[in-house]
Design an enzyme around this catalytic site. Structure first.
Site, short mmCIF file in Angstrom:
data_model
loop_
_atom_site.label_atom_id
_atom_site.label_comp_id
_atom_site.label_asym_id
_atom_site.label_seq_id
_atom_site.Cartn_x
_atom_site.Cartn_y
_atom_site.Cartn_z
N GLU A 1 0.79 -1.24 0.00
CA GLU A 1 0.00 0.00 0.00
C GLU A 1 0.82 1.28 0.00
OE1 GLU A 1 -2.26 1.23 3.22
OE2 GLU A 1 -0.53 1.34 4.53
N HIS B 1 -3.82 3.24 2.98
CA HIS B 1 -3.39 4.00 1.79
C HIS B 1 -3.89 3.41 0.47
CE1 HIS B 1 -0.91 7.05 3.65
NE2 HIS B 1 -0.37 6.13 4.43
#
Ligand SMILES: [Fe+2]
Length: 269
Positions: free
Chosen positions: A39, A68
């Protein structure tokens, strides 16, 4: 069955070391299945389709994520068709993508679950413990799948340890991500689940959780936000764990940290 779980791949430095070293690691440790948290792989913020392809090409089987996951605009579009990229499962019904899939490899059914903690994390996610308690009613080792690996993306150690304890005996591995710091408390829990509170980061440890230290440090002094945080770009370390899964029970026989290259190398390899 040998699994490798790699901690959060941070920016270009993290990506490069994974692309460079993963094929050798797979060979050396006879790894059959690789999961990596990706991420932060696009400049620290999210992941792109092209980066997913680069990681799959060097042997990553499944990419997990966390808070994220939506930082890159394109992700919402391609995640629906890319089953090898997971987002936190407890992101609410109707969120694009999925947080649990079963993959076939070496004639085994391998389940991967991606969860996100609630403490000091994004709001508006389902409460992770009741959520997984409910889901686990339909997910039984050796009945529905052969192995089950769980990434709990969370900030605090107690929440991750609680998840390990809660899923002990029902998963091959429960591992934390998100703090970018390898906790090295790797162990097999009482009922056979391998566990480590945080897998650490694949990235440059000459940094503050993978970000350039000067800019990150300033944020602890003032509220000024003129400079963008960018991933540190020095020599990177690969950090994760290798887990040996028992083909008869689906539980873990062995867990050991894999830490290679960069700043952390000398102490552990
Ligand atoms: Fe995160």
């Amino acid at each position: 069955m040998n699994f490798l779980f790699l901690g959060d791949i941070m920016g270009r430095a993290g990506r490069n070391i994974v692309v460079e070293k993963l094929p050798e690691i797979i060979k050396k440790y006879q790894i059959n299945f690789v999961i990596a948290n990706g991420e932060n792989s696009a400049g620290g913020y999210g992941i792109t389709e092209a980066i997913c392809e680069d990681l799959f090409a060097v042997g990553v089987d499944v990419i997990t994520s966390g808070n994220h996951i939506w930082d890159q605009k394109e992700t919402m579009d391609f995640i629906a068709k890319e089953k090898r990229l997971l987002r936190p499962w407890n992101y609410g019904e109707g969120t694009p993508g999925s947080g649990f899939e079963i993959y076939e490899k070496n004639n085994f059914k391998i389940g991967v679950i991606n969860l996100m903690g609630n403490v000091y994390m994004k709001k508006n996610t389902d409460s992770v413990f009741p959520f997984i308690e409910n889901k686990m009613r339909q997910i039984k080792l050796k009945k529905d799948l052969d192995f089950l690996l769980v990434d709990i993306h969370a900030e605090i150690t107690s929440e991750k340890q609680a998840m390990g304890y809660f899923l002990d005996g029902r998963a091959t591995l429960v591992i934390g991500t998100h703090t970018h710091t390898p906790t090295l408390d790797f162990r097999i829990l009482e009922h056979g689940t391998a566990y480590q509170t945080d897998a650490g980061m694949c990235g440059d440890y000459n940094s503050i959780i993978g970000m350039d230290s000067d800019v990150a440090l300033k944020r602890f002094f003032t509220q000024e936000r003129t400079e963008r945080l960018t991933p540190a770009s020095g020599e990177a370390t690969i950090s994760g764990v290798r887990v040996v899964g028992d083909i008869n029970t689906g539980l873990a026989k062995e867990i050991e940290p894999i830490i290679i290259g960069g700043r952390l190398t000398k102490k552990f390899i």
